[in-house]
Design a protein around this motif. Structure first.
Motif, PDB file in Angstrom:
ATOM      1  N   ASP A 226       0.806  -1.224   0.000  1.00  0.00           N
ATOM      2  CA  ASP A 226       0.000   0.000   0.000  1.00  0.00           C
ATOM      3  C   ASP A 226       0.831   1.262   0.000  1.00  0.00           C
ATOM      4  O   ASP A 226       0.286   2.347  -0.125  1.00  0.00           O
ATOM      5  N   ARG A 228       3.236   1.940  -2.134  1.00  0.00           N
ATOM      6  CA  ARG A 228       3.793   2.247  -3.443  1.00  0.00           C
ATOM      7  C   ARG A 228       3.241   3.571  -3.944  1.00  0.00           C
ATOM      8  O   ARG A 228       2.077   3.903  -3.750  1.00  0.00           O
ATOM      9  N   ASP A 229       4.100   4.299  -4.678  1.00  0.00           N
ATOM     10  CA  ASP A 229       3.715   5.630  -5.143  1.00  0.00           C
ATOM     11  C   ASP A 229       2.510   5.604  -6.076  1.00  0.00           C
ATOM     12  O   ASP A 229       1.739   6.568  -6.146  1.00  0.00           O
ATOM     13  N   ASP A 230       2.325   4.518  -6.833  1.00  0.00           N
ATOM     14  CA  ASP A 230       1.265   4.511  -7.829  1.00  0.00           C
ATOM     15  C   ASP A 230      -0.091   4.118  -7.262  1.00  0.00           C
ATOM     16  O   ASP A 230      -1.085   4.091  -7.975  1.00  0.00           O
ATOM     17  N   LEU A 231      -0.132   3.814  -5.958  1.00  0.00           N
ATOM     18  CA  LEU A 231      -1.402   3.442  -5.349  1.00  0.00           C
ATOM     19  C   LEU A 231      -2.013   4.638  -4.646  1.00  0.00           C
ATOM     20  O   LEU A 231      -1.320   5.405  -4.001  1.00  0.00           O
ATOM     21  N   PRO A 232      -3.329   4.821  -4.760  1.00  0.00           N
ATOM     22  CA  PRO A 232      -3.964   5.900  -3.996  1.00  0.00           C
ATOM     23  C   PRO A 232      -3.953   5.591  -2.510  1.00  0.00           C
ATOM     24  O   PRO A 232      -3.961   4.434  -2.112  1.00  0.00           O
ATOM     25  N   ALA A 233      -3.902   6.644  -1.721  1.00  0.00           N
ATOM     26  CA  ALA A 233      -3.970   6.453  -0.271  1.00  0.00           C
ATOM     27  C   ALA A 233      -5.331   5.894   0.088  1.00  0.00           C
ATOM     28  O   ALA A 233      -6.316   6.130  -0.615  1.00  0.00           O
ATOM     29  N   SER A 236      -8.873   7.534  -0.633  1.00  0.00           N
ATOM     30  CA  SER A 236      -8.784   8.431  -1.768  1.00  0.00           C
ATOM     31  C   SER A 236      -8.954   7.617  -3.046  1.00  0.00           C
ATOM     32  O   SER A 236      -8.240   6.647  -3.250  1.00  0.00           O
ATOM     33  N   THR A 239      -6.577  10.451  -6.291  1.00  0.00           N
ATOM     34  CA  THR A 239      -5.247  11.031  -6.294  1.00  0.00           C
ATOM     35  C   THR A 239      -4.266  10.143  -5.547  1.00  0.00           C
ATOM     36  O   THR A 239      -4.575   9.651  -4.460  1.00  0.00           O
ATOM     37  N   ALA A 240      -3.077   9.976  -6.116  1.00  0.00           N
ATOM     38  CA  ALA A 240      -2.030   9.199  -5.465  1.00  0.00           C
ATOM     39  C   ALA A 240      -1.032  10.123  -4.800  1.00  0.00           C
ATOM     40  O   ALA A 240      -0.871  11.288  -5.193  1.00  0.00           O
ATOM     41  N   SER A 247       3.633   8.984   0.841  1.00  0.00           N
ATOM     42  CA  SER A 247       2.744   7.827   0.945  1.00  0.00           C
ATOM     43  C   SER A 247       2.914   7.131   2.289  1.00  0.00           C
ATOM     44  O   SER A 247       1.939   6.710   2.912  1.00  0.00           O
TER      45      SER A 247
END
Length: 358
Positions: A226, A228-233, A236, A239-240, A247
């Motif tokens: 969870d 990883r930069d490409d996953l949204p928080a 949310s 937006t990632a 993150s």
């Protein structure tokens, strides 16, 4: 001779009683000055209680941030004072060693006697040997003078350190007094809020707490992927986070949902608003200042329209509250003693600005 009768007492009823009561009430009202202090005020409504409590919590939080700043400065002053005292102790040890050397030189000089050098030359059986000795003594004198100069310098350094330590001690005492003042303000505001809430029934308090915690959410369970930069928080959908550190800070904040608000706390089990931000970024390897006033200047300002998860969002004109943006117009923050760490909309409080720290 006419008989004297005792006047008949009139009954305390009817018109007489009403007149007396009117006079008494008029007197009481006059004594009260008609300013409302002569009678009890009606209990405030739940809405009025909530408004007053919210204001008290805001004032307590402003005092908390001042307390946090004073605590930070007091800690720095205490560390500086310790460093100065340690340095002075080391220099005093070197000074004592230099004094012992000077004492040895003085004792040797005393034992050698005080004959005039010309007389010693005249009486010497070996003038050449004497002249060699005199040259050595002169060099020894030069060394002694240098040793004396070093001792004088060391004494000056020690006195300077002692003076700096006195200044730091005065600063520390001033910060400690400031801490006490802020603590008194905080506890006074929180106690006033507690008294106001005690005026409500259990049902009314429950409704207020339910309203305050409607966006609280539950503790999120997070997996290692969870962050990883490409996953949204979590929470949310649009937006990632801009990078792994932001993150990680958001992930930490989600993991603390439901933790209690405690003023002055920085985790791991309780937080105030700036303490949560500090701990979240500390978990991501980023060092932030302690207070909201300093945190807003810890990075690059960003407009509200460009917010990304991990940005710090600030509230009120005095910059007394902070949260961590998580996307979709929401943040995670530690609100006040009435509610735990929770997800909330940015519009919950007067928005003041945002900073991106990484």
């Amino acid at each position: 001779m006419a008989a004297h009768r005792k006047p008949r007492q009139r009954s305390l009823g009817g018109h007489t009683v009403r007149t007396a009561a009117t006079i008494a009430l008029a007197g009481a009202a006059g004594a009260a000055g008609f300013d409302g202090t002569g009678h009890a005020e009606p209990n405030p409504t739940p809405a009025q209680v909530k408004a007053k409590v919210d204001k008290l919590y805001q004032e307590a939080e402003a005092a908390t941030e001042k307390y946090n700043g004073a605590q930070e400065k007091a800690t720095a002053a205490e560390q500086r004072l310790k460093a100065l005292r340690d340095e002075a102790a080391r220099k005093e040890a070197r000074l004592n060693s230099a004094r012992e050397q000077l004492g040895s030189m003085a004792a040797a000089q005393y034992r050698s006697g005080g004959l005039d050098p010309a007389m010693q030359l005249a009486l010497s059986d070996d003038p050449d040997q004497y002249l060699d000795g005199a040259a050595f003594a002169e060099r020894a004198g030069d060394r002694q003078s240098a040793a004396v100069a070093r001792v004088r310098g060391q004494l000056g350094e020690i006195e300077r350190l002692r003076g700096a330590a006195r200044v730091q001690l005065a600063s520390l005492k001033s910060r400690q007094a400031e801490l006490k003042r802020h603590k008194k303000t905080i506890t006074g505001k929180l106690e006033a809020a507690r008294r106001l809430l005690s005026l409500l029934t259990a049902q009314e308090r429950a409704r207020l707490e339910a309203g305050a915690g409607s966006a609280t959410g539950t503790r999120a369970s997070r997996t290692s992927t969870d962050t990883r930069d490409d996953l949204p928080a979590p929470g949310s959908t649009t937006t990632a986070a801009p990078n792994s550190r932001a993150s990680a800070a958001v992930s930490y904040a989600y993991s603390k949902l439901g933790s209690p608000y405690v003023w002055g706390a920085t985790g791991p089990n309780a937080f105030d608003c700036s303490g949560l931000v500090l701990a979240a970024y500390r978990s991501a390897g980023v060092s932030l200042p302690r207070t909201t006033y300093a945190q807003i200047d810890a990075g690059r300002r960003v407009p509200r329209s460009e917010l990304l998860p991990g940005d710090l969002v600030f509230f009120y004109s005095g910059i007394t509250h902070v949260g961590i943006y998580v996307g979709d117009g929401k943040m995670i923050h530690a609100p006040n003693p009435s509610a735990p760490v929770r997800v909330a909309p940015l519009d919950e409080m007067p928005y003041a600005g945002a900073t991106r720290v990484v």
